[in-house]
Enzyme design. Structure first.
Site, mmCIF file in Angstrom:
data_model
loop_
_atom_site.group_PDB
_atom_site.id
_atom_site.type_symbol
_atom_site.label_atom_id
_atom_site.label_comp_id
_atom_site.label_asym_id
_atom_site.label_seq_id
_atom_site.Cartn_x
_atom_site.Cartn_y
_atom_site.Cartn_z
ATOM 1 N N ARG A 167 -6.256 -11.496 -5.308
ATOM 2 C CA ARG A 167 -7.640 -11.022 -5.446
ATOM 3 C C ARG A 167 -8.383 -11.357 -4.157
ATOM 4 N NH1 ARG A 167 -9.516 -15.232 -3.991
ATOM 5 N NH2 ARG A 167 -11.553 -14.450 -4.584
ATOM 6 N N GLY A 168 -9.648 -10.900 -4.111
ATOM 7 C CA GLY A 168 -10.417 -11.050 -2.874
ATOM 8 C C GLY A 168 -10.296 -9.742 -2.099
ATOM 9 N N ALA A 169 -11.448 -9.178 -1.712
ATOM 10 C CA ALA A 169 -11.459 -7.806 -1.195
ATOM 11 C C ALA A 169 -10.495 -7.559 -0.027
ATOM 12 C CB ALA A 169 -12.896 -7.434 -0.829
ATOM 13 N N ARG A 180 -8.277 -1.581 -8.898
ATOM 14 C CA ARG A 180 -9.595 -2.185 -9.151
ATOM 15 C C ARG A 180 -10.632 -1.310 -8.439
ATOM 16 N NH1 ARG A 180 -10.166 -8.445 -8.109
ATOM 17 N NH2 ARG A 180 -11.871 -8.244 -9.612
ATOM 18 N N GLN A 234 -13.020 -18.869 -9.712
ATOM 19 C CA GLN A 234 -12.564 -18.763 -8.315
ATOM 20 C C GLN A 234 -13.107 -19.913 -7.458
ATOM 21 O OE1 GLN A 234 -13.680 -16.165 -10.090
ATOM 22 N NE2 GLN A 234 -12.755 -14.228 -9.474
ATOM 23 N N ASP A 276 -17.567 -7.479 -1.631
ATOM 24 C CA ASP A 276 -16.520 -6.528 -2.018
ATOM 25 C C ASP A 276 -16.819 -5.128 -1.519
ATOM 26 O OD1 ASP A 276 -16.198 -8.852 -3.978
ATOM 27 O OD2 ASP A 276 -14.357 -7.672 -4.161
ATOM 28 N N ASN A 295 -20.921 -8.224 -4.721
ATOM 29 C CA ASN A 295 -20.018 -9.390 -4.646
ATOM 30 C C ASN A 295 -19.895 -9.961 -6.058
ATOM 31 O OD1 ASN A 295 -18.375 -11.212 -3.057
ATOM 32 N ND2 ASN A 295 -19.926 -12.777 -3.420
HETATM 33 O O1 MRU Z 1 -12.667 -10.767 -8.626
HETATM 34 P P1 MRU Z 1 -12.329 -11.302 -7.268
HETATM 35 O O2 MRU Z 1 -11.848 -12.712 -7.295
HETATM 36 O O3 MRU Z 1 -11.409 -10.374 -6.511
HETATM 37 O O4 MRU Z 1 -13.709 -11.305 -6.508
HETATM 38 C C1 MRU Z 1 -13.724 -11.737 -5.190
HETATM 39 C C2 MRU Z 1 -15.076 -11.821 -4.615
HETATM 40 O O5 MRU Z 1 -16.068 -11.444 -5.217
HETATM 41 C C3 MRU Z 1 -15.165 -12.309 -3.200
HETATM 42 O O6 MRU Z 1 -16.366 -12.970 -2.980
HETATM 43 C C4 MRU Z 1 -15.091 -11.108 -2.276
HETATM 44 O O7 MRU Z 1 -13.956 -10.335 -2.555
HETATM 45 C C5 MRU Z 1 -15.091 -11.494 -0.879
HETATM 46 S S1 MRU Z 1 -13.481 -12.009 -0.383
HETATM 47 C C6 MRU Z 1 -13.400 -12.409 1.221
#
Ligand code: MRU
Length: 365
Positions: free
Chosen positions: A53-55, A95, A209, A250, A260
C-alpha cells in the site's frame, strides 16, 4: 542543508527481471514476511488486500506486476496481447484513489504497445527495464522531495537547529509506501540528517498505518517517534507541541486539493486554527491535472467491517462493536488547497496559489 545521500534500512519491494517480491505489510510489525508475485493478478490482489500500500509503491508494484505478467505469458502471438491488456485493465482498477497506480500501468502500457512487433523475449526485457526505470525514478524523487521539503521547513520555521523539531504525520508516507526513503517521511529523514527530530505518528485507524508502519520504520532507522491516538491530534497541535505537520498524498487535483488517508483533513484544520504549517509531500506521479478539484477525485470506500475490528489485518481480529451495527469507512478524505501551506515535489515546492504552483512544477523537465 545536507547533500549527503539519505538512506533507510527499510525496503518493501524486491524486484528484478523474473522476480517480484513484496513485503506483506499486513503482518508488520509482528513479522517480516514476503509475498512472491508471478502475475499481474497476484500484484493486484496484494494491492487490493493492502499487503502492499501507499500511493507511489502501488504504482511501482503494478509496473513490476505487468512485467511479471509478460514474462508469465512468455510468447508473442495468439492471445498474448489481449491477455496482457486485460490483466492491465484489472490491475488498474485494484484501488481507485491513488493515481500513481494508473501512472504505473500507463507507463507499462505505452512500452507494451510500442513494442508490438518485436520478438517476445525482447518485449519482456523492455517491460522489465521500464519497471526498473519507474522504480528508480520514484527512489530519486523521494530523495529530492526530502531535500526540498527539509529546506522549506527550515526556512519557514527557523529557530534553534539544535532543539528537537516536532513533526506530526498521519498514515504512513514513508519507505514502506515508496521505492525510496518516503515522501513525508523522506522530508523527516532529510531533517533528521541535520538536526534532532521527534515525530508524532497518528495511529491511523482502522488499519493502523501510523502505529504499525510509521512507528516501525522510524524506530528501525533510529528516529524518535511517539504514537498518538488519531483523536488526540487536534489537542496536541493546539497545545503548541507540534512545529509542523507533514503528510503524503494519494492524488492531488489541479487546484491543489489533496486526497490522503482519512483523518488528514482534520489535521489540516487543526494546523490552520493554531498557526502550524501543514505540508504535503508527493511526487509528480501523484498530481492529476485531469482532476480539476478534489470533488473529482474518486474516494475508496472500504468494507465497514474493517472499522468494527480492533486489528483487521491481524491473526485474531477482535470485534469491538455490538453485533449487527454497521460502520462506514471512507478510506481517504480531501483537504482543500487553501489549508495546504506547501506541496513538496521532486521538482520543487508549490505555495499558494497551488493551481499556478503545480502547473509550473508539472511543466519542469
Ligand atoms: O490505504 P493506504 O495505506 O494505501 O493509504 C496510504 C496513504 O494515505 C498515504 O498517506 C499516501 O499513499 C501517501 S504514500 C507516500
Amino acid at each position: 542543508m545536507t547533500k549527503t545521500p539519505l538512506g533507510t534500512r527499510v525496503t518493501p519491494i524486491d524486484a528484478a527481471p523474473g522476480r517480484l517480491r513484496l513485503l506483506d505489510q499486513r503482518r508488520l510489525p509482528r513479522e517480516e514476511a514476503w509475498i512472491d508475485c508471478g502475475s499481474a493478478d497476484a500484484a493486484a490482489e496484494a494491492i487490493r488486500s493492502l499487503a502492499v500500500r501507499g500511493a507511489p509503491l502501488i504504482g511501482v508494484a503494478a509496473a513490476w506486476g505487468l512485467a511479471a505478467e509478460a514474462r508469465r505469458l512468455g510468447g508473442a502471438g495468439g492471445s498474448f496481447d489481449a491477455t496482457w491488456e486485460a490483466a492491465a485493465a484489472r490491475l488498474e482498477k485494484a484501488r481507485p484513489t491513488a493515481v500513481n497506480l494508473r501512472s504505473g500501468v500507463e507507463r507499462m502500457r505505452g512500452v507494451f504497445r510500442s513494442a508490438a512487433g518485436v520478438p517476445a523475449a525482447e518485449r519482456v526485457a523492455r517491460l522489465e527495464a521500464e519497471a526498473a526505470r519507474f522504480e528508480a525514478e520514484d527512489r530519486e524523487a523521494c530523495a529530492a522531495m526530502g531535500r526540498h521539503g527539509a529546506e522549506w521547513v527550515a526556512a519557514r520555521l527557523g529557530g534553534d537547529p539544535k532543539a528537537p523539531l516536532r513533526v506530526l504525520t498521519h498514515c504512513n508516507a514513508g519507505a514502506l509506501a515508496t521505492a525510496g526513503i518516503g515522501t513525508a517521511l523522506g522530508v523527516v529523514r532529510a531533517l533528521a540528517a541535520v538536526r534532532p527530530v521527534a515525530v508524532f505518528a497518528d495511529e491511523t485507524r482502522p488499519f493502523w498505518q501510523g502505529a504499525r508502519l510509521t512507528a516501525w520504520e522510524l524506530a528501525k532507522d533510529g528516529i524518535d517517534v511517539t504514537i498518538l491516538p488519531d483523536v488526540a491530534a487536534a489537542s496536541v497541535i493546539a497545545s503548541g507541541k507540534v512545529a509542523v505537520a507533514v503528510v503524503g498524498a494519494d492524488r492531488i487535483a489541479a487546484n491543489g486539493d489533496v486526497a490522503n488517508k482519512v483523518g488528514t483533513y482534520g489535521v489540516a484544520l487543526a494546523c490552520r486554527a493554531h498557526g502550524v504549517p501543514f505540508v504535503v509531500a508527493a511526487p509528480r506521479t501523484t498530481l492529476d491535472p485531469a482532476c480539476p478539484s478534489g470533488r473529482d477525485i474518486p474516494i475508496e470506500w472500504r468494507d465497514g467491517a474493517e472499522v468494527l475490528l480492533l486489528d483487521p489485518s491481524g491473526e485474531t481480529p477482535l470485534s469491538v462493536a455490538p453485533e449487527g451495527v454497521p460502520a462506514l469507512y471512507p478510506a481517504f478524505d480531501v483537504t482543500p488547497a487553501e489549508l495546504v501551506d506547501a506541496i513538496v515535489t521532486e521538482a520543487g515546492v508549490s505555495t499558494a496559489p497551488h493551481a499556478e504552483g503545480l502547473a509550473r512544477l508539472l511543466a519542469l523537465p
